[in-house]
Design a protein around this motif. Structure first.
Motif, PDB file in Angstrom:
ATOM      1  N   LEU A  12       0.829  -1.214   0.000  1.00 37.42           N
ATOM      2  CA  LEU A  12       0.000   0.000   0.000  1.00 37.42           C
ATOM      3  C   LEU A  12       0.860   1.259   0.000  1.00 37.42           C
ATOM      4  O   LEU A  12       0.574   2.214  -0.737  1.00 37.42           O
ATOM      5  CB  LEU A  12      -0.946  -0.005   1.204  1.00 37.42           C
ATOM      6  N   ASP A  13       1.917   1.277   0.804  1.00 37.00           N
ATOM      7  CA  ASP A  13       2.805   2.444   0.845  1.00 37.00           C
ATOM      8  C   ASP A  13       3.430   2.716  -0.515  1.00 37.00           C
ATOM      9  O   ASP A  13       3.529   3.866  -0.943  1.00 37.00           O
ATOM     10  CB  ASP A  13       3.914   2.252   1.889  1.00 37.00           C
ATOM     11  N   THR A  58      -5.646   5.568  -6.300  1.00 41.67           N
ATOM     12  CA  THR A  58      -7.061   5.796  -6.004  1.00 41.67           C
ATOM     13  C   THR A  58      -7.753   4.496  -5.609  1.00 41.67           C
ATOM     14  O   THR A  58      -8.501   4.454  -4.631  1.00 41.67           O
ATOM     15  CB  THR A  58      -7.767   6.413  -7.226  1.00 41.67           C
ATOM     16  N   ALA A  59      -7.487   3.429  -6.360  1.00 39.26           N
ATOM     17  CA  ALA A  59      -8.131   2.140  -6.084  1.00 39.26           C
ATOM     18  C   ALA A  59      -7.764   1.603  -4.715  1.00 39.26           C
ATOM     19  O   ALA A  59      -8.590   0.984  -4.034  1.00 39.26           O
ATOM     20  CB  ALA A  59      -7.762   1.127  -7.160  1.00 39.26           C
ATOM     21  N   LEU A  60      -6.546   1.848  -4.274  1.00 39.51           N
ATOM     22  CA  LEU A  60      -6.087   1.304  -2.993  1.00 39.51           C
ATOM     23  C   LEU A  60      -6.508   2.176  -1.803  1.00 39.51           C
ATOM     24  O   LEU A  60      -6.262   1.812  -0.663  1.00 39.51           O
ATOM     25  CB  LEU A  60      -4.568   1.116  -3.015  1.00 39.51           C
ATOM     26  N   GLY A  61      -7.168   3.294  -2.064  1.00 43.60           N
ATOM     27  CA  GLY A  61      -7.607   4.187  -0.991  1.00 43.60           C
ATOM     28  C   GLY A  61      -8.429   3.516   0.099  1.00 43.60           C
ATOM     29  O   GLY A  61      -8.187   3.727   1.290  1.00 43.60           O
ATOM     30  N   PRO A  62      -9.426   2.666  -0.242  1.00 45.71           N
ATOM     31  CA  PRO A  62     -10.267   2.079   0.804  1.00 45.71           C
ATOM     32  C   PRO A  62      -9.676   0.846   1.499  1.00 45.71           C
ATOM     33  O   PRO A  62     -10.325   0.246   2.330  1.00 45.71           O
ATOM     34  CB  PRO A  62     -11.557   1.690   0.067  1.00 45.71           C
ATOM     35  N   ALA A  86       2.804   5.621  -6.749  1.00 44.94           N
ATOM     36  CA  ALA A  86       1.787   6.677  -6.771  1.00 44.94           C
ATOM     37  C   ALA A  86       1.977   7.595  -7.972  1.00 44.94           C
ATOM     38  O   ALA A  86       1.001   8.062  -8.563  1.00 44.94           O
ATOM     39  CB  ALA A  86       1.831   7.476  -5.473  1.00 44.94           C
ATOM     40  N   LYS A  87       3.223   7.847  -8.345  1.00 43.91           N
ATOM     41  CA  LYS A  87       3.506   8.686  -9.507  1.00 43.91           C
ATOM     42  C   LYS A  87       3.326   7.890 -10.797  1.00 43.91           C
ATOM     43  O   LYS A  87       2.837   8.416 -11.793  1.00 43.91           O
ATOM     44  CB  LYS A  87       4.937   9.226  -9.432  1.00 43.91           C
ATOM     45  N   TYR A  88       3.722   6.640 -10.756  1.00 43.07           N
ATOM     46  CA  TYR A  88       3.669   5.790 -11.942  1.00 43.07           C
ATOM     47  C   TYR A  88       2.240   5.488 -12.376  1.00 43.07           C
ATOM     48  O   TYR A  88       1.925   5.511 -13.551  1.00 43.07           O
ATOM     49  CB  TYR A  88       4.429   4.490 -11.663  1.00 43.07           C
TER      50      TYR A  88
END
Length: 193
Positions: free
Chosen positions: A69-70, A86-90, A78-80
């Protein structure tokens, strides 16, 4: 005339790695897979799931999830791939089903298990659960088991079990990956049809 706001049912899901059964019906803990983290998170995002819990009692497994997740939330990932972020937010981790439910903290939620087998427990059809969620506005915490399914004690502790996904006749093959099962269930209870 102002448009009426669309009601989105409150839904959380949990991927249970313990307590689950192995092929000999023994209670075991299964390993977390990278595919389950990503693919179920994407399905959860598509269908408006508030929280997706990966449930495992072992800290090394939860640390693996947190590292993944990190990477995708704040690291190079996160940049790539911002859509993956966004999908891993929840996605959240929890040491137990009880702690996951307590963390979601939604009073009156139905706790619904899923199973490919007929466990002889109170059943909800997809239509009945959809009615509870969309018409009665009941929040739902839906549990999905890994391995050979959740233990009998865990299943009995739930409000009910969702009907199983049936295969095409005459074979009625029922051995989907958990990722596929989650996607089908979410579409049937949250899809806009």
């Amino acid at each position: 005339m102002a448009e009426e706001a669309i009601y989105v049912p409150r839904l959380a899901i949990g991927l249970v790695h313990y307590p689950v059964r192995d092929r000999q019906n023994k209670t075991v803990a299964t390993n977390v897979t990278n595919f389950d983290i990503h693919d179920i998170a994407r399905a959860a995002q598509v269908y408006g799931v508030e929280r997706y819990y990966i449930i495992h009692p072992m800290q090394d497994q939860l640390m693996f999830v947190e590292r993944v997740l990190d990477h995708w939330r704040t690291g190079q990932g996160a940049k790539y791939n911002p859509k993956r972020k966004t999908a891993l937010g929840p996605v959240h981790t929890s040491e137990s089903v009880e702690k996951a439910i307590a963390d979601w903290n939604v009073p009156g939620a139905l706790i619904i298990s899923t199973s490919a087998k007929d466990e002889g427990l109170k059943k909800y059809t997809f239509a009945e659960l959809r009615h509870e969620m969309h018409v009665e506005k009941r929040p739902v915490f839906m549990l999905f088991g890994t391995g050979n399914g959740m233990t009998e004690d865990l299943l009995k502790s739930c409000s009910g079990t969702l009907e199983s996904i049936r295969g095409a006749p005459p074979q009625d093959y029922r051995h989907l990956s958990v990722r596929s099962a989650v996607s089908i269930c979410l579409d049937r209870v949250m899809g806009p049809w």
